[in-house]
Each structure stands twice: as C-alpha cells, then as structure tokens.
Design a protein around this motif. Sequence first.
Motif: not given
Length: 244
Positions: A218-225
């Motif tokens: 979730v943290e990586k998905a949030e950062k990429i978006m």
Amino acid sequence: MTESVSPLPERGPTGRRTAKGSLAGKSANRVERPAPLRQVVYDALAELIINRTLEPGQHLVEADLAEYLGVSRQPVREALQRLQSEGWVDLRPAQGAFVHLPTDEEADQLLGVRAVLETHSARLAAACATDEDIKRLWELQDVGMKALAADDSERLVAANADLHAYITELTGNAVLSELIGLVDRRVRWYYTPIARPRGRDAWQEHAALIEAIAAHNVEKAEKIMAQHTERTRQAFHERPDAPE
C-alpha cells in the motif's frame, strides 16, 4: 454518443477557428434519439470540447453546431448555457460563445485535487485487489501500450481514464468513486494535449503501480501514484503550447 467526430481544422480570416468553415461539406454526425435531446446535445458538445475537436478559445456558432448535430438551435443554446455554468464555455456579451481557455491556476487546482483522490484510491486498491483484478489491470495496461505504439492520442486518453477508473472501482468506496467521477471529464481535457509526449513515461509508471498493487504494497502504490499525478501536472505546465 458513441460516434467519433472529425477534426475542425479551418480558421476564419482573423485566425480564429470557426465551427462553420470546418463543418461545411462534412457528413452529418446526427445525435441519437430518443434520449432527452438537451442532454444528448450537451454530451456531444462536451465531448467535442474534451477531445479538443473544439479547441480552447474557439468561437462557437449556434447555427453551425445545430446543423452539424442535426438539431434545432434551441437545444444547442441550452447546452452552451449549461456548459458556460460548468466552466467549459465563455459567453461574451456582443461576441458570442467561446470554448474556455484554461489557466495554469485552474489546472493546478484540479490536478491537485485529483492527486489527493487518486493517491488514496491507489492505497485502498493495493489493500484489497484480487488476482482477477490484477489480471484486468494488466489488460487495461495492454490497451494503453497498443495505443502508445500506434501514436493514437485519443485512444491514449481513453485508456488512461479507463485504467485510473478501474483502480478507483477496486476500492469499493462509492464516495471516492463519485468524487473522482466529478473531475474525470476535466482531467481528460487537460490530459489530451500531453497524452503523447507524456505517453511512454506515464505507461511505465502505470506498470510499476500495477506491480505495487499486485504485491499489496500500500505504501509503494500510494507513493507511485503521488509521483505519477505530480509528473502529469508538471507535464501540463511544460506542454509546447503553454503560455510563457
């Protein structure tokens, strides 16, 4: 309306594009019935503006638009008034209707709101996406890559919107979906002039985002978006036709 429309390339003597000159001689693009006529005409004109067939600053002539759509002038007039109230059209006294010219401040406000909503959407999607959801995301990614290979701006914009919409759908959050839906059309309007120059980078970022969602990170998905939406905002300001 499902039919595509032809570009409107001609310009008047002052250099301003006009609906009449460019629609003359074109085959009629009649709107479909029996849907409420005022809504169909509104949707048709909005889509012409969003895909930039009718470009920012272009003069809109009621009679020519009515002829092009195969309707009377009244629903066109009503549609233009509604488009004006929603910020798509400017009605100028003694001059007529013109497609709104977006400002950088307007773009920042819209794309900033979009970034907040989409970043939260990516986080939620990463927490709950199933294997079937991930498969569908890769299918949507493939559609975008094919549009990129074909250098097709219209398909790129549509594919981008579909991928982002599906990520939001995965969240199961009806309020979030409604809020993102409210800005979707205007996001597509801003995205159209940068879809091709932004293309390869954008779809590489999409691939990284799907991988993060698939890993339930979730943290990586949030950062990429967050990075993805910010780069889109920057690209809009750096577009070739941006005011200096």
